[in-house]
Design a protein around this motif. Structure first.
Motif, PDB file in Angstrom:
ATOM      1  N   ASN A  35     -40.979 -64.074  54.346  1.00 26.82           N
ATOM      2  CA  ASN A  35     -41.324 -65.128  53.391  1.00 26.82           C
ATOM      3  C   ASN A  35     -42.810 -65.061  53.019  1.00 26.82           C
ATOM      4  N   GLY A  36     -43.630 -64.750  54.002  1.00 27.84           N
ATOM      5  CA  GLY A  36     -45.071 -64.643  53.755  1.00 27.84           C
ATOM      6  C   GLY A  36     -45.398 -63.529  52.777  1.00 27.84           C
ATOM      7  N   ASN A  37     -44.695 -62.383  52.908  1.00 23.47           N
ATOM      8  CA  ASN A  37     -44.916 -61.263  51.982  1.00 23.47           C
ATOM      9  C   ASN A  37     -44.602 -61.665  50.542  1.00 23.47           C
ATOM     10  N   ILE A  38     -43.486 -62.342  50.358  1.00 20.31           N
ATOM     11  CA  ILE A  38     -43.074 -62.782  49.018  1.00 20.31           C
ATOM     12  C   ILE A  38     -44.073 -63.799  48.472  1.00 20.31           C
ATOM     13  N   ARG A  39     -44.468 -64.731  49.323  1.00 22.00           N
ATOM     14  CA  ARG A  39     -45.402 -65.780  48.898  1.00 22.00           C
ATOM     15  C   ARG A  39     -46.733 -65.169  48.458  1.00 22.00           C
ATOM     16  N   VAL A  40     -47.268 -64.245  49.254  1.00 19.51           N
ATOM     17  CA  VAL A  40     -48.541 -63.601  48.919  1.00 19.51           C
ATOM     18  C   VAL A  40     -48.428 -62.827  47.612  1.00 19.51           C
ATOM     19  N   GLN A  41     -47.298 -62.150  47.387  1.00 19.11           N
ATOM     20  CA  GLN A  41     -47.124 -61.354  46.177  1.00 19.11           C
ATOM     21  C   GLN A  41     -47.294 -62.215  44.923  1.00 19.11           C
ATOM     22  N   PHE A  42     -46.642 -63.374  44.886  1.00 25.98           N
ATOM     23  CA  PHE A  42     -46.687 -64.210  43.682  1.00 25.98           C
ATOM     24  C   PHE A  42     -48.016 -64.965  43.562  1.00 25.98           C
ATOM     25  N   VAL A  43     -48.617 -65.355  44.691  1.00 32.58           N
ATOM     26  CA  VAL A  43     -49.942 -65.994  44.636  1.00 32.58           C
ATOM     27  C   VAL A  43     -50.976 -65.008  44.108  1.00 32.58           C
ATOM     28  N   VAL A  44     -50.906 -63.747  44.588  1.00 29.52           N
ATOM     29  CA  VAL A  44     -51.836 -62.714  44.109  1.00 29.52           C
ATOM     30  C   VAL A  44     -51.659 -62.494  42.616  1.00 29.52           C
ATOM     31  N   GLU A  45     -50.407 -62.487  42.161  1.00 28.86           N
ATOM     32  CA  GLU A  45     -50.137 -62.259  40.734  1.00 28.86           C
ATOM     33  C   GLU A  45     -50.728 -63.380  39.877  1.00 28.86           C
ATOM     34  N   SER A  46     -50.542 -64.628  40.285  1.00 34.64           N
ATOM     35  CA  SER A  46     -51.092 -65.748  39.504  1.00 34.64           C
ATOM     36  C   SER A  46     -52.621 -65.756  39.555  1.00 34.64           C
ATOM     37  N   THR A  47     -53.171 -65.367  40.729  1.00 36.99           N
ATOM     38  CA  THR A  47     -54.626 -65.317  40.853  1.00 36.99           C
ATOM     39  C   THR A  47     -55.216 -64.229  39.957  1.00 36.99           C
ATOM     40  N   ILE A  48     -54.555 -63.073  39.882  1.00 37.12           N
ATOM     41  CA  ILE A  48     -55.014 -61.990  39.009  1.00 37.12           C
ATOM     42  C   ILE A  48     -55.020 -62.445  37.556  1.00 37.12           C
ATOM     43  N   VAL A  49     -53.955 -63.145  37.148  1.00 34.38           N
ATOM     44  CA  VAL A  49     -53.870 -63.655  35.767  1.00 34.38           C
ATOM     45  C   VAL A  49     -55.063 -64.572  35.471  1.00 34.38           C
ATOM     46  N   CYS A  50     -55.343 -65.482  36.395  1.00 33.31           N
ATOM     47  CA  CYS A  50     -56.431 -66.436  36.175  1.00 33.31           C
ATOM     48  C   CYS A  50     -57.799 -65.762  36.244  1.00 33.31           C
ATOM     49  N   MET A  51     -57.955 -64.779  37.105  1.00 33.20           N
ATOM     50  CA  MET A  51     -59.245 -64.077  37.200  1.00 33.20           C
ATOM     51  C   MET A  51     -59.545 -63.304  35.918  1.00 33.20           C
ATOM     52  N   ILE A  52     -58.522 -62.612  35.390  1.00 31.34           N
ATOM     53  CA  ILE A  52     -58.733 -61.878  34.143  1.00 31.34           C
ATOM     54  C   ILE A  52     -59.045 -62.854  33.006  1.00 31.34           C
ATOM     55  N   GLY A  53     -58.273 -63.955  32.950  1.00 33.51           N
ATOM     56  CA  GLY A  53     -58.554 -64.977  31.937  1.00 33.51           C
ATOM     57  C   GLY A  53     -59.937 -65.571  32.106  1.00 33.51           C
ATOM     58  N   GLY A  54     -60.342 -65.791  33.373  1.00 29.71           N
ATOM     59  CA  GLY A  54     -61.678 -66.333  33.637  1.00 29.71           C
ATOM     60  C   GLY A  54     -62.776 -65.383  33.209  1.00 29.71           C
ATOM     61  N   ALA A  55     -62.577 -64.077  33.472  1.00 28.78           N
ATOM     62  CA  ALA A  55     -63.581 -63.077  33.083  1.00 28.78           C
ATOM     63  C   ALA A  55     -63.743 -63.021  31.566  1.00 28.78           C
ATOM     64  N   ILE A  56     -62.598 -63.043  30.858  1.00 26.21           N
ATOM     65  CA  ILE A  56     -62.668 -63.052  29.388  1.00 26.21           C
ATOM     66  C   ILE A  56     -63.340 -64.332  28.904  1.00 26.21           C
ATOM     67  N   GLY A  57     -63.008 -65.454  29.554  1.00 21.51           N
ATOM     68  CA  GLY A  57     -63.610 -66.733  29.182  1.00 21.51           C
ATOM     69  C   GLY A  57     -65.116 -66.755  29.395  1.00 21.51           C
ATOM     70  N   VAL A  58     -65.584 -66.134  30.476  1.00 23.98           N
ATOM     71  CA  VAL A  58     -67.029 -66.068  30.744  1.00 23.98           C
ATOM     72  C   VAL A  58     -67.742 -65.290  29.643  1.00 23.98           C
ATOM     73  N   VAL A  59     -67.167 -64.147  29.263  1.00 21.23           N
ATOM     74  CA  VAL A  59     -67.777 -63.330  28.196  1.00 21.23           C
ATOM     75  C   VAL A  59     -67.792 -64.099  26.879  1.00 21.23           C
ATOM     76  N   LEU A  60     -66.642 -64.695  26.530  1.00 16.82           N
ATOM     77  CA  LEU A  60     -66.549 -65.444  25.276  1.00 16.82           C
ATOM     78  C   LEU A  60     -67.479 -66.659  25.295  1.00 16.82           C
ATOM     79  N   GLY A  61     -67.495 -67.375  26.432  1.00 13.45           N
ATOM     80  CA  GLY A  61     -68.373 -68.540  26.551  1.00 13.45           C
ATOM     81  C   GLY A  61     -69.842 -68.158  26.485  1.00 13.45           C
ATOM     82  N   GLY A  62     -70.186 -66.997  27.080  1.00 11.64           N
ATOM     83  CA  GLY A  62     -71.561 -66.524  27.012  1.00 11.64           C
ATOM     84  C   GLY A  62     -71.990 -66.228  25.593  1.00 11.64           C
ATOM     85  N   ILE A  63     -71.079 -65.612  24.818  1.00  6.27           N
ATOM     86  CA  ILE A  63     -71.385 -65.301  23.415  1.00  6.27           C
ATOM     87  C   ILE A  63     -71.551 -66.594  22.608  1.00  6.27           C
ATOM     88  N   LEU A  64     -70.613 -67.525  22.787  1.00  8.66           N
ATOM     89  CA  LEU A  64     -70.698 -68.797  22.072  1.00  8.66           C
ATOM     90  C   LEU A  64     -71.953 -69.574  22.475  1.00  8.66           C
TER      91      LEU A  64
END
Length: 424
Positions: A342-371
């Motif tokens: 269960n822990g393996n499955i849980r970590v897999q999906f938490v990592v996936e959602s965290t990756i999505v948010c990190m990439i979105g956050g990185a793009i947001g930082v660049v865009l926010g810096g430009i603005l």
């Protein structure tokens, strides 16, 4: 399955559903960009205002009159607004002289000023916009104005009500081809309203544009101060003797904030029998502290409002992750059948959602810096996001990934492997 394998699987999932991943990140991108942009512009504006007010003199204290009826009305610790005194209640030259005699070791000088409105210096097709101000002989020193040619206004100019004028180097650029020495001694014709005046240029000061004097006008149309003897301006305005306010400059060794009460006590002796007015004093140090506090509060409030979009983005991440769990039910059942915990499955999906948010956050930082850069450029104080804001934004986006990804991950981990394998 180790963390690296989970990250690889997460990126493969994003590549397989690029559009869905981008739409999932959109809320995070907008939220992070808004926060970064607001903090950048807010810090830039706060810094510009602080620098501008600081350039007026950190050791300056403003002494002005306020109505006794509104002496208790304060907002955020700020004194009541200055009042417009009648002719018999103004601060006088005699008061200034007595003040300098009373505190010779504490006070460096006292600045006085009276405005005569705006005008235009004209010589054929050459022109320069000016704000006409009457000042005393200490004004340029007390306000850190650098004289680059000639001299400043003197006591003799004031005593004789001379038409002596100190102009900016911007005016010299417009009307004398930038030749500072050639401008000295020349006559300057100024139209102000329906009146026309002629002044004699005795000095040139260096114009410094700050956040407080920000203008969208082009270089040629910028309005700069035309400094005249204060007595000359009073004659032009037909003004009574005295001043609406004074600026007292303390010596560097003096505790400016602590000296405020002494000034109030000194001047209020002259207004003990005045039923309408009393004097109040405010140091630039106090003003700067209050401005920084207000600007900080505004930035935080706007950031909280912008952060609402992060909450919406996080809900979007949770929604997509729940859809992903449903789509991959058979995959989850297969992995569990092969020995995944269960822990393996849980970590897999938490990592996936965290990756999505990190990439979105990185793009947001660049865009926010430009603005933020372009936004701060509009107020004449271009700035980029500071490291602290970037770290907070990235950390917050990771936190959103973990928080909103945990529920779908936990749901996936609790699936029964037999039922999952049967899922169509």
């Amino acid at each position: 399955m180790n963390l690296g394998e989970n990250i690889r699987i997460a990126f493969e999932g994003l590549k397989a559903n690029k559009m869905r991943a981008l739409l999932t990140m959109l809320g995070i991108i907008i939220g992070i960009a808004s926060v970064i942009g607001i903090l950048t512009v807010g810090n830039s504006l706060s810094g510009a205002i602080t620098e501008s007010m600081g350039s007026l003199g950190a050791t300056n204290i403003y002494v002005y009159l306020q109505s006794k009826d509104t002496s208790a009305s304060q907002f955020g610790g700020m004194p009541a607004q200055p009042a417009m005194p009648d002719d018999d209640s103004r601060l006088t030259d005699e008061m200034v002289e007595n003040l300098l005699e009373r505190y010779p070791n504490e006070i460096a000088g006292v600045s006085t000023m009276e405005s005569a409105g705006r005008g235009r210096a004209q010589d054929g097709r050459l022109y320069a916009n000016v704000s006409i101000s009457g000042v005393n002989d200490y004004y340029t020193v007390g306000n850190n104005i650098e004289i680059v040619a000639g001299r400043t206004i003197t006591q003799r100019d004031m005593d004789g009500m001379r038409n002596s004028a100190v102009v900016s180097d911007k005016l010299v650029n417009n009307m004398f081809g930038g030749n500072l020495q050639a401008a000295l001694g020349e006559e300057l014709k100024v139209n102000a309203g329906s009146e026309a005046y002629t002044f004699n240029i005795v000095g040139v000061y260096k114009y410094v544009q700050t956040g407080m004097s920000f203008s969208t006008a082009n270089e040629k149309d910028i309005s700069t101060d035309l400094l005249l003897p204060v007595t000359t301006v009073k004659r032009m305005n037909s003004s009574p003797e005295g001043y609406d306010y004074l600026v007292v400059t303390t010596k560097n060794t003096q505790d400016t904030a602590g000296f405020v009460s002494h000034l109030e006590s000194f001047f209020n002796r002259y207004y003990e029998r005045n039923e309408k007015f009393r004097t109040s004093a405010m140091s630039m140090e106090n003003v700067l502290d209050q401005v920084e506090s207000v600007m900080g509060t505004i930035s935080v409030a706007l950031s909280v409002i912008a952060g609402i979009s992060l909450l919406v983005g996080g809900i979007g991440v949770m929604n997509i992750m729940l859809v992903s769990v449903t789509e991959r039910t058979r995959e989850i059942g297969t992995r569990k059948a092969l020995g995944a915990t269960n822990g393996n499955i849980r970590v897999q999906f938490v990592v996936e959602s965290t990756i999505v948010c990190m990439i979105g956050g990185a793009i947001g930082v660049v865009l926010g810096g430009i603005l933020g850069y372009f936004g701060s450029s509009l107020i004449g104080a271009a700035a980029v996001p500071d490291v602290q804001s970037i770290l907070i934004a990235v950390g917050f986006s990771m936190g959103i990934g973990v928080f909103f990804g945990y529920y779908p991950a936990n749901k996936a981990a609790r699936l029964d492997p037999i039922e999952a394998l049967r899922y169509e």
